[in-house]
Write a protein that holds these residues in place. Structure first.
Motif, PDB file in Angstrom:
ATOM      1  N   ALA A   1      82.684  47.677  61.927  1.00  0.00           N
ATOM      2  CA  ALA A   1      81.364  47.104  62.240  1.00  0.00           C
ATOM      3  C   ALA A   1      80.727  46.626  60.949  1.00  0.00           C
ATOM      4  O   ALA A   1      79.736  47.164  60.468  1.00  0.00           O
ATOM      5  N   ALA A   2      81.353  45.602  60.350  1.00  0.00           N
ATOM      6  CA  ALA A   2      80.892  45.092  59.057  1.00  0.00           C
ATOM      7  C   ALA A   2      81.361  43.642  58.934  1.00  0.00           C
ATOM      8  O   ALA A   2      82.286  43.231  59.649  1.00  0.00           O
ATOM      9  N   PRO A   3      80.739  42.863  58.043  1.00  0.00           N
ATOM     10  CA  PRO A   3      81.096  41.450  57.938  1.00  0.00           C
ATOM     11  C   PRO A   3      82.584  41.241  57.676  1.00  0.00           C
ATOM     12  O   PRO A   3      83.188  41.977  56.879  1.00  0.00           O
ATOM     13  N   GLN A   4      83.153  40.267  58.360  1.00  0.00           N
ATOM     14  CA  GLN A   4      84.581  40.003  58.178  1.00  0.00           C
ATOM     15  C   GLN A   4      84.891  38.521  58.244  1.00  0.00           C
ATOM     16  O   GLN A   4      84.196  37.763  58.924  1.00  0.00           O
ATOM     17  N   VAL A   5      85.928  38.142  57.506  1.00  0.00           N
ATOM     18  CA  VAL A   5      86.453  36.777  57.540  1.00  0.00           C
ATOM     19  C   VAL A   5      87.884  36.881  58.039  1.00  0.00           C
ATOM     20  O   VAL A   5      88.662  37.697  57.529  1.00  0.00           O
ATOM     21  N   VAL A   6      88.223  36.098  59.061  1.00  0.00           N
ATOM     22  CA  VAL A   6      89.579  36.157  59.595  1.00  0.00           C
ATOM     23  C   VAL A   6      90.454  35.118  58.902  1.00  0.00           C
ATOM     24  O   VAL A   6      89.953  34.096  58.427  1.00  0.00           O
TER      25      VAL A   6
ATOM     26  N   PHE B   1      93.079  44.852  59.052  1.00  0.00           N
ATOM     27  CA  PHE B   1      91.770  44.732  58.399  1.00  0.00           C
ATOM     28  C   PHE B   1      91.823  45.301  56.985  1.00  0.00           C
ATOM     29  O   PHE B   1      92.088  46.488  56.797  1.00  0.00           O
ATOM     30  N   TYR B   2      91.567  44.438  56.026  1.00  0.00           N
ATOM     31  CA  TYR B   2      91.538  44.855  54.622  1.00  0.00           C
ATOM     32  C   TYR B   2      90.092  44.922  54.165  1.00  0.00           C
ATOM     33  O   TYR B   2      89.354  43.928  54.290  1.00  0.00           O
ATOM     34  N   ARG B   3      89.695  46.069  53.647  1.00  0.00           N
ATOM     35  CA  ARG B   3      88.336  46.216  53.128  1.00  0.00           C
ATOM     36  C   ARG B   3      88.335  45.828  51.655  1.00  0.00           C
ATOM     37  O   ARG B   3      89.222  46.239  50.898  1.00  0.00           O
ATOM     38  N   ILE B   4      87.361  45.050  51.257  1.00  0.00           N
ATOM     39  CA  ILE B   4      87.305  44.567  49.886  1.00  0.00           C
ATOM     40  C   ILE B   4      86.096  45.162  49.192  1.00  0.00           C
ATOM     41  O   ILE B   4      84.958  44.989  49.634  1.00  0.00           O
ATOM     42  N   LEU B   5      86.386  45.892  48.129  1.00  0.00           N
ATOM     43  CA  LEU B   5      85.328  46.589  47.379  1.00  0.00           C
ATOM     44  C   LEU B   5      85.324  46.099  45.936  1.00  0.00           C
ATOM     45  O   LEU B   5      86.362  45.711  45.431  1.00  0.00           O
ATOM     46  N   PRO B   6      84.208  46.074  45.241  1.00  0.00           N
ATOM     47  CA  PRO B   6      82.913  46.641  45.640  1.00  0.00           C
ATOM     48  C   PRO B   6      82.058  45.691  46.475  1.00  0.00           C
ATOM     49  O   PRO B   6      80.968  46.068  46.896  1.00  0.00           O
ATOM     50  N   GLN B   7      82.554  44.472  46.749  1.00  0.00           N
ATOM     51  CA  GLN B   7      81.705  43.521  47.478  1.00  0.00           C
ATOM     52  C   GLN B   7      81.379  44.046  48.879  1.00  0.00           C
ATOM     53  O   GLN B   7      80.304  43.820  49.394  1.00  0.00           O
ATOM     54  N   ASP B   8      82.370  44.719  49.462  1.00  0.00           N
ATOM     55  CA  ASP B   8      82.255  45.343  50.781  1.00  0.00           C
ATOM     56  C   ASP B   8      82.153  44.376  51.953  1.00  0.00           C
ATOM     57  O   ASP B   8      81.119  44.213  52.586  1.00  0.00           O
ATOM     58  N   TYR B   9      83.283  43.750  52.210  1.00  0.00           N
ATOM     59  CA  TYR B   9      83.464  43.007  53.459  1.00  0.00           C
ATOM     60  C   TYR B   9      84.947  43.131  53.818  1.00  0.00           C
ATOM     61  O   TYR B   9      85.705  43.773  53.082  1.00  0.00           O
ATOM     62  N   TYR B  10      85.329  42.549  54.957  1.00  0.00           N
ATOM     63  CA  TYR B  10      86.717  42.694  55.412  1.00  0.00           C
ATOM     64  C   TYR B  10      87.402  41.346  55.551  1.00  0.00           C
ATOM     65  O   TYR B  10      86.766  40.353  55.916  1.00  0.00           O
TER      66      TYR B  10
END
Ligand code: GTP
Ligand code: MG
Length: 202
Positions: A22-27, A64-73
């Motif tokens: 439940a967070a911003p994501q780009v497919v 789904f890959y989480r990208i940190l520290p920006q924090d989106y998927y």
């Protein structure tokens, strides 16, 4: 810019779509073998993160890959246009992807991967149209740019810019890293509405 990529969930069935973060994501969409998984590995700077294969049809789930520290998927989708998977399987993927694209309220954009060496394929054009009908913003990405000359790159870029009504595709190579930083910035901006540099002080 440095980012950490973490494979956080893998969705195989429609039932599992409740595991979509439940967070911003780009497919990431594209024909089988276009280089979606390679692109993820290149952006992550980690070769073995997403499974790559010269045999099309390698990715058979939404990852789904989480990208940190920006924090989106980033969501790596199974490729389309691969004839050899069974009809049954293709229908299964199709329904899963369609349900996800139609119903997830967290999708901010789609990175549409297109093989730079090929003339525009019907399946690519159909995908672009489908995403636009769903009002999903498009980040066009021309992949495998290392396989063609500077001149061919410019020609293909201009051709797609015309097709897409003025949106300029990112020219990308997972092999050389061409376009990597531009793309990471575009993905972050699409997902969060800010440049990655701005997340460094958060
Ligand atoms: P599916 O999971 O089947 O949908 O494929 P995919 O889109 O994830 O493609 P994948 O990343 O597995 O790459 C397919 C093949 O293309 C592999 O052999 C990669 O090594 C090759 N490839 C991917 N990106 C590039 C690139 O930028 N340059 C070159 N030369 N080869 C690439
Ligand atoms: Mg793949």
């Amino acid at each position: 810019m440095r980012s950490e990529f973490i494979l956080e969930s893998t969705v195989y069935t429609k039932k599992q779509l409740d595991q979509v973060p439940a967070a911003p994501q780009v497919v990431l969409t594209g024909r089988s073998n276009v280089g979606k998984s390679s692109l993820i590995n290149c952006l992550a700077g980690r070769k073995g993160l997403a499974k790559i294969s010269s045999t099309p049809g390698k990715t058979q789930s939404i990852n789904f890959y989480r990208i940190l520290p920006q924090d989106y998927y980033l969501a790596d989708l199974p490729g389309y246009g691969y004839a050899k998977v069974s009809k049954e399987m293709r229908r299964g993927f199709g329904e899963l992807i369609e349900k996800y694209l139609r119903e997830s309220v967290h999708i901010k954009a789609a990175g549409a991967l297109i093989d730079i060496r090929l003339p525009p394929q019907d399946s690519d054009l159909a995908t672009v149209e489908y995403l636009s009908r769903l009002s999903i913003a498009l980040i066009p990405i021309l992949t495998k740019a290392d396989k063609c000359t500077q001149r061919e790159r410019a020609t293909q870029q201009a051709k797609w810019r015309d097709i897409l009504g003025g949106v300029t595709p990112v020219v990308f190579s997972a092999k050389t890293g061409l376009g990597r930083d531009v793309l990471l910035a575009a993905l972050c901006r699409a997902a969060l509405g800010i440049d990655p540099a701005e997340t460094e002080n958060v």
